[in-house]
Write a protein that holds these residues in place. Structure first.
Motif, mmCIF file in Angstrom:
data_model
loop_
_atom_site.group_PDB
_atom_site.id
_atom_site.type_symbol
_atom_site.label_atom_id
_atom_site.label_comp_id
_atom_site.label_asym_id
_atom_site.label_seq_id
_atom_site.Cartn_x
_atom_site.Cartn_y
_atom_site.Cartn_z
ATOM 1 N N GLU A 27 -17.677 9.591 -24.655
ATOM 2 C CA GLU A 27 -17.765 7.975 -24.099
ATOM 3 C C GLU A 27 -16.720 7.632 -23.349
ATOM 4 O O GLU A 27 -15.537 7.910 -23.499
ATOM 5 C CB GLU A 27 -18.370 7.333 -26.058
ATOM 6 N N ALA A 28 -17.028 6.492 -22.499
ATOM 7 C CA ALA A 28 -15.514 5.800 -22.135
ATOM 8 C C ALA A 28 -15.068 5.413 -22.791
ATOM 9 O O ALA A 28 -13.477 4.819 -23.179
ATOM 10 C CB ALA A 28 -16.488 5.283 -20.933
ATOM 11 N N SER A 29 -15.581 4.245 -23.871
ATOM 12 C CA SER A 29 -14.553 3.495 -25.236
ATOM 13 C C SER A 29 -14.520 4.369 -25.964
ATOM 14 O O SER A 29 -15.264 4.922 -26.173
ATOM 15 C CB SER A 29 -15.107 1.883 -25.273
ATOM 16 N N GLY A 30 -13.425 3.890 -26.725
ATOM 17 C CA GLY A 30 -12.824 4.609 -28.004
ATOM 18 C C GLY A 30 -11.459 5.575 -27.168
ATOM 19 O O GLY A 30 -10.904 5.867 -26.278
ATOM 20 N N ARG A 31 -11.009 5.756 -28.854
ATOM 21 C CA ARG A 31 -9.618 6.755 -28.573
ATOM 22 C C ARG A 31 -10.043 8.166 -28.666
ATOM 23 O O ARG A 31 -10.235 8.154 -30.330
ATOM 24 C CB ARG A 31 -8.457 5.266 -28.826
ATOM 25 N N GLY A 32 -8.829 8.910 -28.631
ATOM 26 C CA GLY A 32 -9.356 9.819 -29.770
ATOM 27 C C GLY A 32 -10.282 10.957 -29.186
ATOM 28 O O GLY A 32 -11.305 10.666 -27.709
ATOM 29 N N ALA A 33 -10.468 11.545 -30.227
ATOM 30 C CA ALA A 33 -11.962 12.089 -30.370
ATOM 31 C C ALA A 33 -12.476 12.677 -31.409
ATOM 32 O O ALA A 33 -11.622 12.313 -32.625
ATOM 33 C CB ALA A 33 -11.858 13.463 -30.170
ATOM 34 N N SER A 34 -14.128 12.704 -31.829
ATOM 35 C CA SER A 34 -14.303 13.031 -33.105
ATOM 36 C C SER A 34 -14.751 13.931 -33.093
ATOM 37 O O SER A 34 -15.233 14.356 -32.198
ATOM 38 C CB SER A 34 -15.101 11.806 -33.983
ATOM 39 N N LEU A 35 -14.566 14.596 -34.456
ATOM 40 C CA LEU A 35 -15.650 16.006 -34.304
ATOM 41 C C LEU A 35 -16.653 15.286 -35.379
ATOM 42 O O LEU A 35 -16.078 14.600 -37.302
ATOM 43 C CB LEU A 35 -14.350 17.150 -34.760
ATOM 44 N N GLN A 36 -17.677 16.043 -36.080
ATOM 45 C CA GLN A 36 -17.939 16.057 -37.512
ATOM 46 C C GLN A 36 -19.361 17.318 -37.709
ATOM 47 O O GLN A 36 -19.862 17.875 -36.424
ATOM 48 C CB GLN A 36 -19.642 14.288 -37.218
ATOM 49 N N VAL A 37 -19.046 17.560 -39.046
ATOM 50 C CA VAL A 37 -20.539 18.739 -39.452
ATOM 51 C C VAL A 37 -21.166 18.915 -39.040
ATOM 52 O O VAL A 37 -21.201 17.711 -40.226
ATOM 53 C CB VAL A 37 -19.824 20.244 -40.084
ATOM 54 N N LEU A 38 -22.591 19.136 -38.157
ATOM 55 C CA LEU A 38 -24.021 18.257 -38.333
ATOM 56 C C LEU A 38 -24.633 19.086 -39.748
ATOM 57 O O LEU A 38 -24.430 20.727 -39.051
ATOM 58 C CB LEU A 38 -24.700 17.830 -36.924
ATOM 59 N N GLN A 39 -25.125 18.939 -40.701
ATOM 60 C CA GLN A 39 -25.783 19.755 -41.676
ATOM 61 C C GLN A 39 -27.381 20.246 -41.535
ATOM 62 O O GLN A 39 -28.175 19.107 -40.465
ATOM 63 C CB GLN A 39 -25.771 19.646 -43.230
ATOM 64 N N ILE B 58 -9.682 12.990 -34.249
ATOM 65 C CA ILE B 58 -8.436 13.918 -33.134
ATOM 66 C C ILE B 58 -7.899 12.399 -32.236
ATOM 67 O O ILE B 58 -8.167 12.091 -31.550
ATOM 68 C CB ILE B 58 -8.547 15.147 -32.309
ATOM 69 N N VAL B 59 -6.418 12.296 -32.471
ATOM 70 C CA VAL B 59 -5.610 11.273 -31.580
ATOM 71 C C VAL B 59 -4.803 12.777 -30.571
ATOM 72 O O VAL B 59 -4.765 13.423 -30.771
ATOM 73 C CB VAL B 59 -4.595 11.446 -32.654
ATOM 74 N N PHE B 60 -4.943 12.109 -29.357
ATOM 75 C CA PHE B 60 -4.417 11.924 -28.367
ATOM 76 C C PHE B 60 -3.114 11.208 -28.293
ATOM 77 O O PHE B 60 -3.352 10.296 -27.880
ATOM 78 C CB PHE B 60 -5.293 12.727 -27.087
ATOM 79 N N LEU B 61 -2.229 11.499 -26.788
ATOM 80 C CA LEU B 61 -1.035 10.911 -26.367
ATOM 81 C C LEU B 61 -1.967 9.559 -25.067
ATOM 82 O O LEU B 61 -2.909 10.090 -24.576
ATOM 83 C CB LEU B 61 -0.389 11.908 -25.846
ATOM 84 N N GLU B 62 -1.769 8.572 -25.354
ATOM 85 C CA GLU B 62 -2.403 7.873 -23.820
ATOM 86 C C GLU B 62 -2.413 8.224 -22.708
ATOM 87 O O GLU B 62 -1.781 9.076 -22.467
ATOM 88 C CB GLU B 62 -1.892 6.654 -23.569
ATOM 89 N N LYS B 63 -3.441 8.072 -22.311
ATOM 90 C CA LYS B 63 -4.442 8.970 -20.958
ATOM 91 C C LYS B 63 -3.786 10.221 -20.686
ATOM 92 O O LYS B 63 -3.903 10.700 -19.805
ATOM 93 C CB LYS B 63 -3.170 8.568 -19.741
#
Length: 102
Positions: free
Chosen positions: A90-102, A12-17
């Motif tokens: 997490e402090a480093s990285g951009r945006g967000a990630s999603l994952q379905v855990l099985q 998922i992309v977010f605008l900067e800050k």
């Protein structure tokens, strides 16, 4: 997007800050919620940190957590219960990630 461990994933992309979701990003989160099945969704918010300074890292961690919470709000609205969501930041990285855990 490649599936990992049998589960779906998305970035998922977010605008900067920014920690608020744009309407297209919110729509992407809603569509992702529909792919959950009975799995748990892992949400990781990233804070865009480019510095190792402790104050900058703390601010970035706060941003990452705010981003994750924005996603959780949309997941709740899409009918995903708290018991099916795992949140981290997490402090480093951009945006967000999603994952379905099985």
């Amino acid at each position: 997007m490649p599936a990992t461990s049998g589960g779906a994933s998305a970035t998922i992309v977010f605008l900067e800050k920014a920690s608020n979701l744009t309407p297209p990003a919110a729509d992407e989160v809603k569509a992702f919620a529909a792919k959950r099945g009975k799995g748990t969704i892992s949400v990781i918010g990233y804070g865009d940190s480019t510095s190792s300074d402790p104050a900058a890292q703390a601010a970035a961690l706060d941003l990452g957590l705010s981003r994750a919470q924005s996603i959780v709000t949309v997941l709740h609205a899409a009918g995903v219960p708290d018991t099916a969501i795992r949140v981290s930041a997490e402090a480093s990285g951009r945006g967000a990630s999603l994952q379905v855990l099985q």
